[in-house]
Design an enzyme around this catalytic site. Structure first.
Site, PDB file in Angstrom:
ATOM      1  CB  ILE A 245      -0.950  -0.028   1.226  1.00  0.00           C
ATOM      2  CG1 ILE A 245      -1.976  -1.173   1.064  1.00  0.00           C
ATOM      3  CG2 ILE A 245      -1.655   1.300   1.402  1.00  0.00           C
ATOM      4  CD1 ILE A 245      -2.842  -1.435   2.283  1.00  0.00           C
ATOM      5  CG  ASN A 314       1.639   2.534   4.328  1.00  0.00           C
ATOM      6  OD1 ASN A 314       0.559   1.978   4.172  1.00  0.00           O
ATOM      7  ND2 ASN A 314       2.796   1.939   4.003  1.00  0.00           N
ATOM      8  CE  LYS A 321       2.140 -17.483  18.324  1.00  0.00           C
ATOM      9  NZ  LYS A 321       1.919 -18.804  17.792  1.00  0.00           N
ATOM     10  CE1 TYR A 378      -2.234  -4.223  11.536  1.00  0.00           C
ATOM     11  CE2 TYR A 378      -4.589  -4.688  11.542  1.00  0.00           C
ATOM     12  CZ  TYR A 378      -3.457  -4.202  10.900  1.00  0.00           C
ATOM     13  OH  TYR A 378      -3.568  -3.676   9.634  1.00  0.00           O
ATOM     14  CE  LYS A 382      -2.798  -0.703  11.396  1.00  0.00           C
ATOM     15  NZ  LYS A 382      -1.964   0.242  10.653  1.00  0.00           N
ATOM     16  CB  THR A 413      -0.889  -6.105   0.246  1.00  0.00           C
ATOM     17  OG1 THR A 413      -1.308  -6.606   1.524  1.00  0.00           O
ATOM     18  CG2 THR A 413      -1.617  -4.818  -0.059  1.00  0.00           C
TER      19      THR A 413
HETATM   20  P1  NAD Z   1       3.268  -4.541   3.835  1.00  0.00           P
HETATM   21  O1  NAD Z   1       3.778  -5.485   4.853  1.00  0.00           O
HETATM   22  O2  NAD Z   1       3.200  -5.011   2.421  1.00  0.00           O
HETATM   23  O3  NAD Z   1       4.114  -3.181   3.877  1.00  0.00           O
HETATM   24  C1  NAD Z   1       4.435  -2.549   5.081  1.00  0.00           C
HETATM   25  C2  NAD Z   1       5.703  -1.736   4.881  1.00  0.00           C
HETATM   26  O4  NAD Z   1       6.054  -1.151   6.157  1.00  0.00           O
HETATM   27  C3  NAD Z   1       6.886  -2.590   4.458  1.00  0.00           C
HETATM   28  O5  NAD Z   1       7.562  -1.999   3.369  1.00  0.00           O
HETATM   29  C4  NAD Z   1       7.761  -2.633   5.699  1.00  0.00           C
HETATM   30  O6  NAD Z   1       9.154  -2.792   5.425  1.00  0.00           O
HETATM   31  C5  NAD Z   1       7.447  -1.292   6.337  1.00  0.00           C
HETATM   32  N1  NAD Z   1       7.826  -1.295   7.756  1.00  0.00           N
HETATM   33  C6  NAD Z   1       7.543  -2.248   8.669  1.00  0.00           C
HETATM   34  N2  NAD Z   1       8.143  -1.930   9.835  1.00  0.00           N
HETATM   35  C7  NAD Z   1       8.801  -0.751   9.662  1.00  0.00           C
HETATM   36  C8  NAD Z   1       9.593   0.059  10.491  1.00  0.00           C
HETATM   37  N3  NAD Z   1       9.836  -0.277  11.763  1.00  0.00           N
HETATM   38  N4  NAD Z   1      10.095   1.202   9.988  1.00  0.00           N
HETATM   39  C9  NAD Z   1       9.875   1.556   8.689  1.00  0.00           C
HETATM   40  N5  NAD Z   1       9.122   0.808   7.853  1.00  0.00           N
HETATM   41  C10 NAD Z   1       8.603  -0.341   8.333  1.00  0.00           C
HETATM   42  O7  NAD Z   1       1.852  -4.082   4.358  1.00  0.00           O
HETATM   43  P2  NAD Z   1       0.606  -3.438   3.573  1.00  0.00           P
HETATM   44  O8  NAD Z   1      -0.406  -4.490   3.398  1.00  0.00           O
HETATM   45  O9  NAD Z   1       1.060  -2.656   2.411  1.00  0.00           O
HETATM   46  O10 NAD Z   1       0.044  -2.472   4.733  1.00  0.00           O
HETATM   47  C11 NAD Z   1       0.350  -1.080   4.797  1.00  0.00           C
HETATM   48  C12 NAD Z   1      -0.487  -0.468   5.914  1.00  0.00           C
HETATM   49  O11 NAD Z   1      -1.875  -0.734   5.680  1.00  0.00           O
HETATM   50  C13 NAD Z   1      -0.192  -1.036   7.299  1.00  0.00           C
HETATM   51  O12 NAD Z   1      -0.276  -0.014   8.253  1.00  0.00           O
HETATM   52  C14 NAD Z   1      -1.297  -2.045   7.497  1.00  0.00           C
HETATM   53  O13 NAD Z   1      -1.556  -2.272   8.873  1.00  0.00           O
HETATM   54  C15 NAD Z   1      -2.449  -1.341   6.819  1.00  0.00           C
HETATM   55  N6  NAD Z   1      -3.539  -2.228   6.412  1.00  0.00           N
HETATM   56  C16 NAD Z   1      -3.375  -3.164   5.439  1.00  0.00           C
HETATM   57  C17 NAD Z   1      -4.452  -3.967   5.078  1.00  0.00           C
HETATM   58  C18 NAD Z   1      -4.349  -5.005   3.985  1.00  0.00           C
HETATM   59  O14 NAD Z   1      -5.362  -5.654   3.687  1.00  0.00           O
HETATM   60  N7  NAD Z   1      -3.199  -5.207   3.359  1.00  0.00           N
HETATM   61  C19 NAD Z   1      -5.675  -3.827   5.719  1.00  0.00           C
HETATM   62  C20 NAD Z   1      -5.804  -2.869   6.714  1.00  0.00           C
HETATM   63  C21 NAD Z   1      -4.732  -2.067   7.038  1.00  0.00           C
END
Ligand code: NAD
Length: 472
Positions: A245, A314, A321, A378, A382, A413
């Protein structure tokens, strides 16, 4: 997209089998492929109605005509008066009854409910929407615009206005089968001019995966409200920008003209470099949880660009768990990355790093609204974000900016591809559009919130989830 059921039902064999045994077919959503400056309603028909006594028809017509749309009205509807008056004042041509001109379907229905003074008057809404809702084109839009109940003191009027929330959430669940979405915008006094830009977002293909939402506006902090358009000259920081994202948010902000500084954990530096190379952005390999993260961001950004106009928090992780089995390091990691880091970075940037008018968008999740077994950590982070943006809204407003959150539902994703088959299939199918969203859907909403066009949106959390059945 890795959704085999979706692809199957859209193949010729799948279509035949679905037709024979009645399998549901998720609609193919039309998504924007052009920047905001393009006219999203070019030549499309929008049927507009109002409750008698409505006061928002002018900004509604201005938005539709300004986006290149054609306005249609039903001549024998009780609320024709306000729309006719608005058309005359703005010199916008009103096409009469749908079907009369070549049978072209309406791409959208917009109802100005600002005049509702009692539950009995809700009948005007029924009379307007009920006969025409069946004929809305695929990927259509149903939009209600009302006075914010919080700004109404009369009991009957306030009750009627609140009733619209249940109406739109229910309608969203009826119309999603052909990709149509249904949303409600609530307008307080003093924000009438701001609805132009917000309406354009909801009517456009930039909001394809947003449905069943109620978006309350605030009085804009800046006088003039910008229309959706270029982010040329804006400096934007996106955390977690290496992939998923975050990468899509970075690409979409760049598409609108922003200079993007992508930040990610040092372990993701390779992916970050690739994403930034695609969009001419700058990579910062910094862990969001580093105590000096804000100071390092301010110093790196300061060297080349001065300050930040947009920050998108983001970066996020899951460590699932059941609570009874959850080790403390799972708890700590998720709280620190998903929540504590946002507060820490903003606190630092508020001292040094944000430009005046800075707009911040945090990524929440429907997991913070509905809760999920195995995600106490989590879900807490959120939900915390939702409270945080609400609390911080006045602080950012004082500086001419805003802070909001976008709560994604099930998005296709790497994070969701790693889920076991059963929960993944349930997660992606149980929403009004029967499919997972794409990273671009989140990116479009974030980009809208990050732009001056959303100047009347502050302290809000908007779900981008195809109206997921979990949570409110
Ligand atoms: P993803 O795991 O593909 O990407 C997350 C990114 O955050 C990665 O590039 C990772 O390296 C980076 N990251 C993690 N820890 C970090 C740190 N300590 N410092 C800097 N960067 C760090 O996840 P995604 O699915 O793209 O999710 C992005 C956001 O959207 C997140 O906040 C996630 O909780 C939220 N989200 C995703 C979904 C979904 O369905 N994918 C649903 C609801 C919310």
């Amino acid at each position: 997209m890795n959704d085999r059921y979706f692809e199957f039902t859209h193949s010729s064999l799948g279509k035949t089998i679905s037709g024979l045994i009645g399998l549901p077919t998720p609609p193919r959503l039309r998504r924007a492929d052009a920047p905001w400056a393009m006219q999203p309603l070019d030549g499309r028909y929008v049927l507009v109605g109002a409750s008698s006594g409505a006061t928002l028809s002018q900004p509604i017509l201005r938005a539709i005509a300004g986006a290149g749309g054609e306005v249609r009205v039903i001549t024998d509807h009780a609320g024709l008066g306000p729309v006719k008056a608005a058309g005359a004042a703005l010199n916008v041509k009103l096409h009469t009854n749908p079907g009369a001109e070549g049978g072209t379907r309406n791409n959208a229905i917009v109802f100005d409910a600002s005049g509702l003074s009692s539950p009995a008057q809700l009948r005007e809404l029924y009379d307007f929407v009920q006969p025409v809702v069946r004929g809305v084109a695929s990927n259509g839009r149903v939009l209600l615009v009302s006075r914010a109940p919080e700004s109404i003191s009369d009991v009957k009027a306030k009750t009627a206005s609140t009733a619209l929330r249940g109406f739109i959430r229910s309608l969203g669940k009826e119309v999603g089968k052909n990709g149509t979405t249904a949303n409600l915008i609530e307008v307080p006094a003093g924000a009438d001019d701001a609805i132009d830009a917000v309406l354009r977002f909801f009517l456009s293909e930039h909001s394809a995966f947003v449905s069943g939402q109620v978006l309350p506006l605030s009085k804009p902090v800046t006088g003039a409200v910008a229309l959706p358009g270029s982010l040329e000259g804006k400096i934007a920081l996106v955390t977690g920008a290496a992939r998923g994202i975050g990468a899509s948010i970075a690409e979409t902000l760049a598409r609108e003209g922003a200079k993007v500084v992508g930040m990610d954990h040092p372990s993701a530096e390779g992916g970050l470099g690739e994403t930034m190379a695609k969009i001419g952005g700058v990579g910062l390999a910094i862990d969001v949880t580093a105590p000096d993260a804000a100071a390092r961001i301010a110093s790196e950004v300061g060297k080349d660009f001065g300050g930040l106009d947009i920050v998108v928090h983001n970066a996020g992780v899951t460590r699932d768990k059941m609570l009874r089995n959850m080790p403390a390091h799972f708890w700590d990691m998720v709280i620190n990355i998903n929540l504590a880091a946002i507060l820490n970075i903003n606190e630092g940037l508020l001292k040094k790093g944000f430009n005046d008018g800075a707009r911040v968008v945090c990524i929440s999740s429907i997991g913070g609204i509905s809760g999920n077994a195995g995600q106490t950590n989590y879900g807490a982070t959120k939900a915390g974000i939702i409270g945080y943006v609400d609390t911080m809204a006045p602080v950012f407003a004082q500086r001419g900016g805003a802070i909001n959150a976008v709560a994604p539902g099930f998005i296709e994703t790497a994070m969701t591809a790693a889920m076991p088959f059963g929960p993944r299939e349930v997660g992606r199918r149980l929403n009004s559009l029967s499919q997972g969203g794409l990273p671009q859907d989140i990116a479009e909403a974030v980009t809208f919130f990050a732009s001056p066009a959303a100047s009347a949106v502050n302290g809000r959390t908007m779900r981008v989830c195809g109206q997921n059945y979990f949570g409110a």
